[in-house]
Write an enzyme that holds these catalytic residues in place. Structure first.
Site, PDB file in Angstrom:
ATOM      1  N   HIS A 141       0.843  -1.200   0.000  1.00 42.95           N
ATOM      2  CA  HIS A 141       0.000   0.000   0.000  1.00 42.95           C
ATOM      3  C   HIS A 141       0.882   1.256   0.000  1.00 42.95           C
ATOM      4  O   HIS A 141       0.695   2.158  -0.835  1.00 42.95           O
ATOM      5  CB  HIS A 141      -0.905   0.001   1.226  1.00 42.95           C
ATOM      6  N   GLU A 142       1.829   1.293   0.920  1.00 45.01           N
ATOM      7  CA  GLU A 142       2.696   2.464   1.011  1.00 45.01           C
ATOM      8  C   GLU A 142       3.639   2.555  -0.184  1.00 45.01           C
ATOM      9  O   GLU A 142       4.009   3.660  -0.612  1.00 45.01           O
ATOM     10  CB  GLU A 142       3.494   2.441   2.320  1.00 45.01           C
ATOM     11  N   HIS A 157       1.991   4.537  -2.904  1.00 44.85           N
ATOM     12  CA  HIS A 157       2.143   5.983  -2.680  1.00 44.85           C
ATOM     13  C   HIS A 157       3.560   6.433  -3.038  1.00 44.85           C
ATOM     14  O   HIS A 157       3.759   7.456  -3.713  1.00 44.85           O
ATOM     15  CB  HIS A 157       1.883   6.316  -1.203  1.00 44.85           C
TER      16      HIS A 157
END
Length: 381
Positions: A32-33, A36
């Site tokens: 998820h990170e 980003h």
């Protein structure tokens, strides 16, 4: 079993729960990170920190771009912090932004065009969906997928199926406009359709027969003793040799099947949430970290493939949750950016501050509620 005994039993198997839990959560959070992070780098945003976990740093290093990669003490999430962020939730630091030099403004998140900011924020949930598709695809390519035909073996007396006129040997070929290729296909539709009339097409003796059935809501225990409320018809599948096969997939076919499996998790989750608001579902099925840890430990006993499958399901769930339009979550940021794009200017600092406070309150209340459900679940298991 009283609550203290349940908590004691949970603590006694802590290592058995903790290791699979950290494995699953770390993979999901990291990707998820990473979504980003990669899009931020692509859009020219300076990344200050990439952390797995919250709180004090346990270990870390700086890369050549000046980003601090670290493991933190509380392993219940993670974050990427950009230049211009006030905290790990990417709340903008307007005071610091106002005093930045021109060079800093070029690489700060808050000074990027709204399209770039939206792309960076959306990349996290998208990465979760991609991870799930790849995990499902990998499982389908390596282990295959067992397919059981939607043929009825037995019909339970006084069940919804009996009332609808199902007979042993019936082959379900469609429910409404949905084609049915397996018993699992049928279960997926029936499980989320408790109390809803269904038009079921079956093949019986070479002819097509239409039956009208309304699944009943029942509490079903899985192999680990966990209770789930689902819709059931009251039929069992045929396990005859001709009705069971293992399907293998090409790489392309596996990715397509992985995308379909991912969409099913999304659809089932949204149906459940909609059912809560409509009064058809009970909110006590919502779980938090304790439930995830317990399920991770249970699933790990079934093998590594089962644990990977859980990782994919959790990745979809976290990706979807983060898209909810709640300030502090990715979806809340995207909502603010959509308003900014429509107005031609961002919301006022005061409006954003109020929004983030409301979002924090909602997130905290959800965490408390989920943890309360987890404790009740332990007490009754």
């Amino acid at each position: 079993m009283d609550i203290m005994a349940s908590l004691s039993a949970f603590g006694g198997g802590l290592i058995g729960y903790l290791v699979p839990f950290l494995f699953v959560l770390t993979i999901v959070v990291f990707f998820h990170e990473l979504g980003h992070f990669l899009v931020a780098r692509w859009r020219g945003v300076k990344v200050i920190a990439f952390s797995i976990g919250f709180g004090p740093e346990v270990a870390g290093f700086n890369d050549r771009h000046g980003t601090r990669w670290k493991l933190s003490a509380i392993p219940l999430g993670g974050y990427v912090k950009f230049l211009g962020d006030d905290n790990a939730a990417s709340v903008p630091d307007h005071d610091a932004a106002a005093t930045m030099s021109d060079d800093e403004k070029k690489v700060s998140f808050i000074h990027k065009p709204v399209g770039s900011r939206a792309a960076v924020v959306a990349a996290g949930p998208i990465a979760n969906f991609i991870l799930a598709i790849l995990i499902f695809a990998g499982i389908f390519m390596t282990a295959g997928k067992q397919i059981t035909s939607a043929r009825v073996d037995q019909v339970q007396p006084n069940s919804a199926a009996a009332a609808a006129g199902f007979q042993p040997g019936d082959l379900v070929v469609a429910i409404g406009k949905e084609k049915i290729d397996s018993f699992s296909d049928m279960q997926r539709i029936v499980s989320i359709s408790a109390g809803e009339p269904l038009e079921v097409q079956v093949e019986r003796g070479g002819t097509q027969v239409t039956l009208k059935a309304t699944p009943e809501l029942r509490e079903i225990k899985d192999n680990f003793g966990n209770v789930h409320r689902v819709g059931v018809l009251g039929i069992s599948r045929s396990m005859a040799p001709g009705d069971v096969k293992t399907q293998t997939y090409s790489p392309v076919g596996a990715v397509i099947a992985g995308a379909q499996e991912t969409w099913f998790v999304v659809d089932r989750t949204l149906s459940y949430i909609g059912g809560i608001f409509a009064g058809r579902e009970a909110a006590d099925q919502l779980g938090g970290p304790i439930r995830i840890a317990q399920v991770s430990g249970q699933v790990a006993t079934a093998g590594f493939v089962a644990l990977l499958h859980l990782t994919a399901v959790l990745s979809v769930s976290i990706g979807l949750l983060n898209l909810f339009p709640i300030p502090l979550l990715d979806g809340g940021h995207l909502l603010f950016y959509a308003i900014e794009a429509a107005r031609g200017r961002p919301l006022s600092e005061r409006a954003q501050e109020v929004g983030f406070r409301i979002g924090l309150a909602i997130v905290v209340m959800l965490m408390i509620f989920a943890t309360f459900n987890d404790i009740l679940h332990l007490a009754t298991s």
